[in-house]
Design an enzyme around this catalytic site. Structure first.
Site, PDB file in Angstrom:
ATOM      1  N   HIS A   8      54.463  37.009  32.899  1.00 57.19           N
ATOM      2  CA  HIS A   8      53.815  35.749  32.484  1.00 57.19           C
ATOM      3  C   HIS A   8      53.888  35.525  30.974  1.00 57.19           C
ATOM      4  CE1 HIS A   8      52.388  35.032  36.472  1.00 57.19           C
ATOM      5  NE2 HIS A   8      51.569  36.068  36.493  1.00 57.19           N
ATOM      6  N   HIS A  16      53.244  35.795  42.040  1.00 61.57           N
ATOM      7  CA  HIS A  16      53.088  34.726  41.046  1.00 61.57           C
ATOM      8  C   HIS A  16      54.452  34.433  40.396  1.00 61.57           C
ATOM      9  CE1 HIS A  16      49.160  36.916  41.195  1.00 61.57           C
ATOM     10  NE2 HIS A  16      48.719  35.671  41.334  1.00 61.57           N
ATOM     11  N   ASP A  31      51.811  42.125  44.850  1.00 63.32           N
ATOM     12  CA  ASP A  31      50.568  41.410  45.141  1.00 63.32           C
ATOM     13  C   ASP A  31      50.713  40.353  46.235  1.00 63.32           C
ATOM     14  OD1 ASP A  31      52.169  40.109  43.323  1.00 63.32           O
ATOM     15  OD2 ASP A  31      50.606  39.799  41.825  1.00 63.32           O
TER      16      ASP A  31
HETATM   17 ZN   LIG Z   1      51.311  38.725  40.291  1.00 61.79          ZN
END
Ligand SMILES: [Zn+2]
Length: 315
Positions: free
Chosen positions: A126, A165, A244
């Site tokens: 990220h 993500h 995740d």
């Molecule tokens: Zn993640």
């Protein structure tokens, strides 16, 4: 050729607020599973060097790096940005997490190993050029990719990211860099909410619905990632390995299992092995460097990461 696990004791010293899921025990969960599964004795272990400022500056802005140094506390835990905290040991951990990925590239390029897993934290995907985000400070996988391009002179590097993500920082860093193929799968819509509908040939975004099953995940990877990777013919394959999307992980709704992480890792390993069958060495993939991103259910993380490592190591 033996696979290699790279880590560093400092990665335990990055502290988040009490009860935060991105905790040092994540590293122990993987180490413990490596030991109980017997895999630990079948791989090489290396300690990560610290990343250099030159390596960081290939993907991050100098002002951002300076702001991290200035905000680093001598005691306690300070909030630096959304979901980003600094403790006294954080930057040392981050330097070795990023250094691990770059060192993994060096080991593969030297022919010492052809599969590396970096058991490190904080994660990286990220992190933007000028901003920390979502538990991430330095973009570890992007630092490894630019190290491969600029230091080792590779012309085609692929990054695959199966964290639940989207790897927004990685996408930003290579948006205008066709020497890097970026393949990402992620729950959508979901954090970090950055634009994923890009019309760029070397970015393959595979959004997955919250209801995504194992079969749907495998079908999406088979239809979108694997043909793109086969056509791109990477000289090095990097992985942002987040676990995740596991059904036992509360961070997301997607229901993958240990077997899915094993499956996707086997597909990537086969791609590397198949690339070496041609006579033209410039088309060969030298190996795989995988680095830990997310994965917050400790049991599922340990099992999934070791399934991933076993597949990469062909154990
Ligand atoms: Zn993640």
């Amino acid at each position: 050729m033996l696979a290699t696990i790279i880590s560093h004791p400092s990665c335990h010293q990055h502290r988040m607020p009490e009860g935060h899921p991105e905790c040092p025990e994540r590293l122990d969960a993987i180490n413990n599973r490596l030991l109980t599964s017997g895999v630990d004795g079948l791989v090489m272990h290396r300690q990560a060097p610290a990343v250099t400022r030159e390596q960081l500056l290939r993907v991050h802005e100098a002002d951002y790096l300076d702001s991290l140094e200035q905000a680093s506390p001598s005691e306690g835990i300070v909030a630096f940005d959304t979901d980003v905290y600094l403790s006294p040991g954080t930057l040392e951990a981050a330097r070795h997490a990023a250094g691990a990925a770059a060192h993994g590239v060096d080991l593969v390029m030297a022919g010492e190993t052809d599969a590396v897993f970096c058991n490190v934290r904080p994660p990286g995907h990220h992190a933007e050029p000028d901003r920390a985000m979502g538990f991430c400070l330095y973009n570890n996988v992007a630092i490894a990719a630019t190290h491969a391009l600029e230091h080792h002179g590779l012309e085609r590097v692929a990054i695959v990211d199966f964290d639940v993500h989207h790897g927004n920082g990685t996408q930003t860093m290579f948006y205008d860099e066709p020497r890097v193929l970026f393949c990402s799968s992620f729950q959508h819509p979901f954090y970090p909410g950055t634009p994923v509908d890009v019309n760029v040939e070397h970015i393959v975004n595979v959004p997955l619905p919250a209801t995504c099953t194992s079969d749907e995940f495998r079908a999406a990877i088979s239809e979108r990632w694997l043909p793109a990777l086969a056509e791109f013919k990477p000289q090095l394959l990097l992985i942002s390995a987040g676990f995740d999307a596991h059904e036992e992980d509360d961070m997301s709704s997607i229901g993958l299992t240990d077997r899915d992480y094993q499956w996707v890792s086997e597909q990537l390993r086969t791609l590397v092995d198949d690339s070496r069958e041609g006579a033209d060495a410039s088309q060969h993939c030298r190996g795989i460097v995988s680095t830990l991103e997310g994965g917050y259910n400790l049991s599922a993380l340990g099992r999934s990461a070791v399934a991933h490592i076993k597949a990469l190591a062909k154990l």
